[in-house]
Design a protein around this motif. Sequence first.
Motif, PDB file in Angstrom:
ATOM      1  N   GLY A  66       0.832  -1.204   0.000  1.00 56.47           N
ATOM      2  CA  GLY A  66       0.000   0.000   0.000  1.00 56.47           C
ATOM      3  C   GLY A  66       0.865   1.252   0.000  1.00 56.47           C
ATOM      4  O   GLY A  66       0.581   2.232  -0.696  1.00 56.47           O
ATOM      5  N   GLU A  67       1.939   1.195   0.769  1.00 56.50           N
ATOM      6  CA  GLU A  67       2.856   2.343   0.844  1.00 56.50           C
ATOM      7  C   GLU A  67       3.521   2.601  -0.507  1.00 56.50           C
ATOM      8  O   GLU A  67       3.611   3.758  -0.957  1.00 56.50           O
ATOM      9  CB  GLU A  67       3.954   2.015   1.865  1.00 56.50           C
ATOM     10  CG  GLU A  67       3.977   2.867   3.062  1.00 56.50           C
ATOM     11  CD  GLU A  67       5.156   2.515   3.952  1.00 56.50           C
ATOM     12  OE1 GLU A  67       5.208   3.075   5.034  1.00 56.50           O
ATOM     13  OE2 GLU A  67       6.025   1.698   3.594  1.00 56.50           O
ATOM     14  N   SER A  68       3.965   1.525  -1.167  1.00 61.35           N
ATOM     15  CA  SER A  68       4.603   1.683  -2.490  1.00 61.35           C
ATOM     16  C   SER A  68       3.585   2.250  -3.480  1.00 61.35           C
ATOM     17  O   SER A  68       3.920   3.104  -4.304  1.00 61.35           O
ATOM     18  CB  SER A  68       5.112   0.340  -3.031  1.00 61.35           C
ATOM     19  OG  SER A  68       6.041  -0.206  -2.151  1.00 61.35           O
ATOM     20  N   ALA A  69       2.339   1.768  -3.388  1.00 65.80           N
ATOM     21  CA  ALA A  69       1.288   2.267  -4.280  1.00 65.80           C
ATOM     22  C   ALA A  69       1.056   3.759  -4.022  1.00 65.80           C
ATOM     23  O   ALA A  69       0.927   4.557  -4.961  1.00 65.80           O
ATOM     24  CB  ALA A  69      -0.004   1.477  -4.066  1.00 65.80           C
ATOM     25  N   ALA A  70       1.057   4.149  -2.735  1.00 66.00           N
ATOM     26  CA  ALA A  70       0.843   5.567  -2.385  1.00 66.00           C
ATOM     27  C   ALA A  70       1.987   6.428  -2.932  1.00 66.00           C
ATOM     28  O   ALA A  70       1.768   7.560  -3.371  1.00 66.00           O
ATOM     29  CB  ALA A  70       0.721   5.716  -0.877  1.00 66.00           C
ATOM     30  N   ASP A 122       9.919  -1.146   4.336  1.00 66.08           N
ATOM     31  CA  ASP A 122       9.086   0.034   4.558  1.00 66.08           C
ATOM     32  C   ASP A 122       9.654   1.253   3.831  1.00 66.08           C
ATOM     33  O   ASP A 122      10.771   1.219   3.305  1.00 66.08           O
ATOM     34  CB  ASP A 122       8.829   0.277   6.052  1.00 66.08           C
ATOM     35  CG  ASP A 122      10.101   0.542   6.825  1.00 66.08           C
ATOM     36  OD1 ASP A 122      11.051   1.087   6.245  1.00 66.08           O
ATOM     37  OD2 ASP A 122      10.144   0.196   8.026  1.00 66.08           O
ATOM     38  N   VAL A 123       8.862   2.301   3.802  1.00 62.34           N
ATOM     39  CA  VAL A 123       9.222   3.464   2.980  1.00 62.34           C
ATOM     40  C   VAL A 123      10.463   4.183   3.517  1.00 62.34           C
ATOM     41  O   VAL A 123      11.257   4.726   2.747  1.00 62.34           O
ATOM     42  CB  VAL A 123       7.999   4.402   2.831  1.00 62.34           C
ATOM     43  CG1 VAL A 123       7.698   5.129   4.117  1.00 62.34           C
ATOM     44  CG2 VAL A 123       8.184   5.380   1.710  1.00 62.34           C
ATOM     45  N   GLU A 124      10.668   4.143   4.834  1.00 64.21           N
ATOM     46  CA  GLU A 124      11.855   4.795   5.418  1.00 64.21           C
ATOM     47  C   GLU A 124      13.115   4.099   4.908  1.00 64.21           C
ATOM     48  O   GLU A 124      14.116   4.741   4.604  1.00 64.21           O
ATOM     49  CB  GLU A 124      11.821   4.744   6.960  1.00 64.21           C
ATOM     50  CG  GLU A 124      10.805   5.680   7.595  1.00 64.21           C
ATOM     51  CD  GLU A 124       9.381   5.160   7.548  1.00 64.21           C
ATOM     52  OE1 GLU A 124       9.195   3.955   7.249  1.00 64.21           O
ATOM     53  OE2 GLU A 124       8.447   5.941   7.790  1.00 64.21           O
ATOM     54  N   LEU A 125      13.041   2.785   4.817  1.00 64.13           N
ATOM     55  CA  LEU A 125      14.203   2.037   4.315  1.00 64.13           C
ATOM     56  C   LEU A 125      14.423   2.338   2.825  1.00 64.13           C
ATOM     57  O   LEU A 125      15.554   2.560   2.378  1.00 64.13           O
ATOM     58  CB  LEU A 125      13.978   0.548   4.564  1.00 64.13           C
ATOM     59  CG  LEU A 125      15.136  -0.427   4.294  1.00 64.13           C
ATOM     60  CD1 LEU A 125      15.222  -0.934   2.895  1.00 64.13           C
ATOM     61  CD2 LEU A 125      16.482   0.125   4.761  1.00 64.13           C
ATOM     62  N   VAL A 328       2.440   9.073   3.327  1.00 64.91           N
ATOM     63  CA  VAL A 328       3.879   8.837   3.403  1.00 64.91           C
ATOM     64  C   VAL A 328       4.543  10.145   3.828  1.00 64.91           C
ATOM     65  O   VAL A 328       4.288  11.192   3.216  1.00 64.91           O
ATOM     66  CB  VAL A 328       4.419   8.370   2.025  1.00 64.91           C
ATOM     67  CG1 VAL A 328       5.923   8.157   2.090  1.00 64.91           C
ATOM     68  CG2 VAL A 328       3.718   7.093   1.575  1.00 64.91           C
ATOM     69  N   ASP A 329       5.348  10.079   4.872  1.00 58.34           N
ATOM     70  CA  ASP A 329       6.051  11.251   5.401  1.00 58.34           C
ATOM     71  C   ASP A 329       6.754  11.995   4.258  1.00 58.34           C
ATOM     72  O   ASP A 329       7.491  11.400   3.477  1.00 58.34           O
ATOM     73  CB  ASP A 329       7.076  10.729   6.436  1.00 58.34           C
ATOM     74  CG  ASP A 329       7.882  11.858   7.066  1.00 58.34           C
ATOM     75  OD1 ASP A 329       7.792  12.993   6.585  1.00 58.34           O
ATOM     76  OD2 ASP A 329       8.607  11.572   8.044  1.00 58.34           O
TER      77      ASP A 329
END
Length: 349
Positions: A66-70, A122-125, A328-329
Amino acid sequence: MPKDISAEITSLKQRFGSRLCIMGHHYQHDMVVQHCDITGDSLELARRVAQVQAEHIVFCGVWFMGESAALLAGHNQRVYLPNPDADCLMSRMTPARLVRTVLEQLAAAGHPAIPLAYVNTDVELKAVVGEYGGAVCTSANARTMLRWALGQGERVLFLPDRHLGDNTATQLGIDPEERHVLRVGARGLVQPETQALNRRLLLWPGCCAIHARFSPDDVAAARATHPGCRIVAHPECREEVIAACDAAGSTAFLIKEAERLAAETPGCTLVVGTENNLVNRLAARHAKQCRIVPLGHAICGNMAKVTEKRLWQTLTALDCGTAIPVTVDENVQKPARLALTRMLAACGQ
Ligand code: 13P
Ligand code: SF4
């Protein structure tokens, strides 16, 4: 709760029309998959996000998807996860701060590495990876991306899945002597002076508990139970399992392999080592041509947290304007997107 959730979802979908797109990973249960407009593996789904016009994307999968899609969605689009608690445990094995420390320790020791992160992070990584000149990969393009990363510097740090890294290296003919599985503790590299940090491929010590559960004994047992069968598995399985199989490849490969065998060798048995929702779906799809059986029990409990009821609740909340999109930050968006778009560019997408 309505008596017929399926019918309710269908009617909500009709109401949203082209403003809604439901995407789902192949590991989702059939009850969820039946409502998806697009199904795919992580690579296909990441690619398709950019082409989707709908303003609401409901993503049936785990958190990192979901994060990658966002990250890849347009400014006018929002991504919703039916169950934000569905979290791939492997994706939490690489805390961004720890990976940054290790990358700095490697550089300080004179062995800088280009990070190559499996999309299951995760997106931070992903942001750290983008910042250090690296990219993302999926199981479907791991070979292309490892070749790409090796072309960017002297050495690559593959994370988090040591098995995918190792199996991909074997496919590329990289000598096992050129690889090293890092020993990492809470504060970074453990006894760096005793580790082979100069190797071309450094592997983060993470893995997927679902796929790492398969053993060579499972392969031997399948051969004994189904004489003459063909056995294929996902490269998140351990190296010794992959060595005992007839072939290995991504989710997309496993689906194509089932199609190929059903068309070319009717009556055969195909044993598949991956998440059982996918294996069971392939078995039903090709039941008239061949027999498809799982290598062993493998259900991803986190994927299973997305249910038809959760999907209905999400669509209902969307209809009432109370659904909460994945955010996403802002500080990590740019470098994380860079890591993802480097992958799409290197793979010609
Ligand atoms: P794919 O990259 O093949 O979609 O797999 C994702 C995953 O979570 C495998 O366990
Ligand atoms: Fe993560 Fe493994 Fe589940 Fe895939 S199967 S989502 S890698 S825990």
